[in-house]
Design a protein around this motif. Structure first.
Motif, PDB file in Angstrom:
ATOM      1  N   ALA A  53       0.811  -1.225   0.000  1.00 52.47           N
ATOM      2  CA  ALA A  53       0.000   0.000   0.000  1.00 52.47           C
ATOM      3  C   ALA A  53       0.842   1.272   0.000  1.00 52.47           C
ATOM      4  O   ALA A  53       0.486   2.250  -0.628  1.00 52.47           O
ATOM      5  CB  ALA A  53      -0.916   0.004   1.218  1.00 52.47           C
ATOM      6  N   PHE A  54       1.931   1.255   0.724  1.00 51.94           N
ATOM      7  CA  PHE A  54       2.680   2.496   0.927  1.00 51.94           C
ATOM      8  C   PHE A  54       3.819   2.614  -0.066  1.00 51.94           C
ATOM      9  O   PHE A  54       4.295   1.629  -0.576  1.00 51.94           O
ATOM     10  CB  PHE A  54       3.196   2.551   2.377  1.00 51.94           C
ATOM     11  CG  PHE A  54       2.073   2.619   3.367  1.00 51.94           C
ATOM     12  CD1 PHE A  54       1.276   3.749   3.453  1.00 51.94           C
ATOM     13  CD2 PHE A  54       1.785   1.551   4.191  1.00 51.94           C
ATOM     14  CE1 PHE A  54       0.226   3.805   4.354  1.00 51.94           C
ATOM     15  CE2 PHE A  54       0.731   1.595   5.088  1.00 51.94           C
ATOM     16  CZ  PHE A  54      -0.049   2.727   5.171  1.00 51.94           C
ATOM     17  N   PRO A  55       4.305   3.812  -0.382  1.00 51.44           N
ATOM     18  CA  PRO A  55       3.868   5.102   0.157  1.00 51.44           C
ATOM     19  C   PRO A  55       2.608   5.609  -0.551  1.00 51.44           C
ATOM     20  O   PRO A  55       2.386   5.295  -1.714  1.00 51.44           O
ATOM     21  CB  PRO A  55       5.062   6.019  -0.142  1.00 51.44           C
ATOM     22  CG  PRO A  55       5.643   5.443  -1.400  1.00 51.44           C
ATOM     23  CD  PRO A  55       5.427   3.954  -1.311  1.00 51.44           C
ATOM     24  N   GLU A  82      -6.116   2.714 -11.135  1.00 44.48           N
ATOM     25  CA  GLU A  82      -7.570   2.893 -10.973  1.00 44.48           C
ATOM     26  C   GLU A  82      -8.126   2.009  -9.863  1.00 44.48           C
ATOM     27  O   GLU A  82      -9.335   1.913  -9.686  1.00 44.48           O
ATOM     28  CB  GLU A  82      -8.295   2.556 -12.283  1.00 44.48           C
ATOM     29  CG  GLU A  82      -8.132   3.586 -13.357  1.00 44.48           C
ATOM     30  CD  GLU A  82      -9.077   3.328 -14.526  1.00 44.48           C
ATOM     31  OE1 GLU A  82      -9.911   2.411 -14.462  1.00 44.48           O
ATOM     32  OE2 GLU A  82      -8.974   4.076 -15.505  1.00 44.48           O
ATOM     33  N   ASN A  83      -7.256   1.339  -9.118  1.00 49.18           N
ATOM     34  CA  ASN A  83      -7.691   0.394  -8.098  1.00 49.18           C
ATOM     35  C   ASN A  83      -7.508   0.962  -6.694  1.00 49.18           C
ATOM     36  O   ASN A  83      -6.562   1.706  -6.449  1.00 49.18           O
ATOM     37  CB  ASN A  83      -6.891  -0.908  -8.209  1.00 49.18           C
ATOM     38  CG  ASN A  83      -7.126  -1.608  -9.526  1.00 49.18           C
ATOM     39  OD1 ASN A  83      -8.234  -1.661 -10.015  1.00 49.18           O
ATOM     40  ND2 ASN A  83      -6.059  -2.138 -10.099  1.00 49.18           N
ATOM     41  N   PRO A  84      -8.382   0.579  -5.770  1.00 45.01           N
ATOM     42  CA  PRO A  84      -8.195   1.028  -4.391  1.00 45.01           C
ATOM     43  C   PRO A  84      -6.913   0.431  -3.821  1.00 45.01           C
ATOM     44  O   PRO A  84      -6.551  -0.700  -4.139  1.00 45.01           O
ATOM     45  CB  PRO A  84      -9.423   0.490  -3.657  1.00 45.01           C
ATOM     46  CG  PRO A  84      -9.898  -0.656  -4.492  1.00 45.01           C
ATOM     47  CD  PRO A  84      -9.523  -0.327  -5.906  1.00 45.01           C
ATOM     48  N   SER A  85      -6.236   1.215  -3.006  1.00 46.81           N
ATOM     49  CA  SER A  85      -5.026   0.754  -2.341  1.00 46.81           C
ATOM     50  C   SER A  85      -5.291   0.629  -0.839  1.00 46.81           C
ATOM     51  O   SER A  85      -5.127  -0.429  -0.254  1.00 46.81           O
ATOM     52  CB  SER A  85      -3.892   1.731  -2.606  1.00 46.81           C
ATOM     53  OG  SER A  85      -2.724   1.347  -1.955  1.00 46.81           O
ATOM     54  N   VAL A  86      -5.738   1.736  -0.238  1.00 44.22           N
ATOM     55  CA  VAL A  86      -6.069   1.774   1.184  1.00 44.22           C
ATOM     56  C   VAL A  86      -7.312   2.633   1.358  1.00 44.22           C
ATOM     57  O   VAL A  86      -7.445   3.668   0.700  1.00 44.22           O
ATOM     58  CB  VAL A  86      -4.920   2.399   2.020  1.00 44.22           C
ATOM     59  CG1 VAL A  86      -5.307   2.483   3.493  1.00 44.22           C
ATOM     60  CG2 VAL A  86      -3.635   1.625   1.862  1.00 44.22           C
TER      61      VAL A  86
END
Length: 186
Positions: A53-55, A82-86
């Motif tokens: 997820a990071f940074p 285009e995708n959710p990360s967090v």
């Protein structure tokens, strides 16, 4: 007589002890020995989700808010492509409590979930009380529970199948709430 136990104090400098410090290695080994296989697996899910997820800097960020009665959800999500990360969510349920939830995704799939909740327990109406609930769940690519931990006031209890279903459903709702507006504007 009184039993006296030795007190061990550990002082850490600003940069921390070197990796080869034998005391640090002993503490890590002791921690590993106390971890159940489920906890080790959960730690792997947590670590993998955070590494993926990071940074979050320089990633598109979208925030949302929804209120229904005295139930309000305030969330912020970050996209990778285009995708959710967090997605980080704060939920207020009026007098009934609050929760702070974090959802980690990889390729649009939920991989790890963490929730810290303070809930009003009314199971005994004569003695209502606040309960602290912490839930962690590692989710497989097939949207099944891989590893989990649920603590209620510090006591470990099982995560119920309906709770897993609710986590997955909420992750889908939040993911759609993040991705759909992003795709409309791009």
């Amino acid at each position: 007589g009184l039993l006296t136990l030795p007190v061990v104090a550990l002082a850490l400098t600003g940069c921390g002890p070197p990796a080869e410090d034998p005391l640090t290695k002993q503490l890590e080994d002791a921690f590993e020995r106390t971890m159940t296989p489920n906890q080790v697996e959960l730690e792997n899910y947590r670590h993998g989700a955070q590494m993926g997820a990071f940074p979050l800097t320089h990633r598109p960020q979208i925030a949302g808010y929804l209120a229904v009665g005295d139930h309000a959800s305030n969330w912020t999500g970050w996209l990778k492509g285009e995708n959710p990360s967090v997605i980080s969510e704060s939920v207020s349920m009026g007098d009934y409590g609050n929760s702070w939830n974090t959802y980690y995704f990889a390729n649009s799939l939920l991989t790890y979930y963490r929730s810290d909740q303070t809930i009003l327990d009314l199971s005994d109406p004569r003695a209502p009380r606040r309960r602290l609930i912490i839930i962690e769940a590692g989710i497989t690519p097939l949207a099944e529970l891989g590893a989990s931990r649920k603590l209620v006031d510090g006591e470990e209890v099982d995560l119920e199948p309906n709770e897993v279903t609710a986590i997955l459903a909420r992750a889908d709702q939040l993911s759609d709430s993040l991705v759909v507006p992003f795709r409309r504007t791009n």
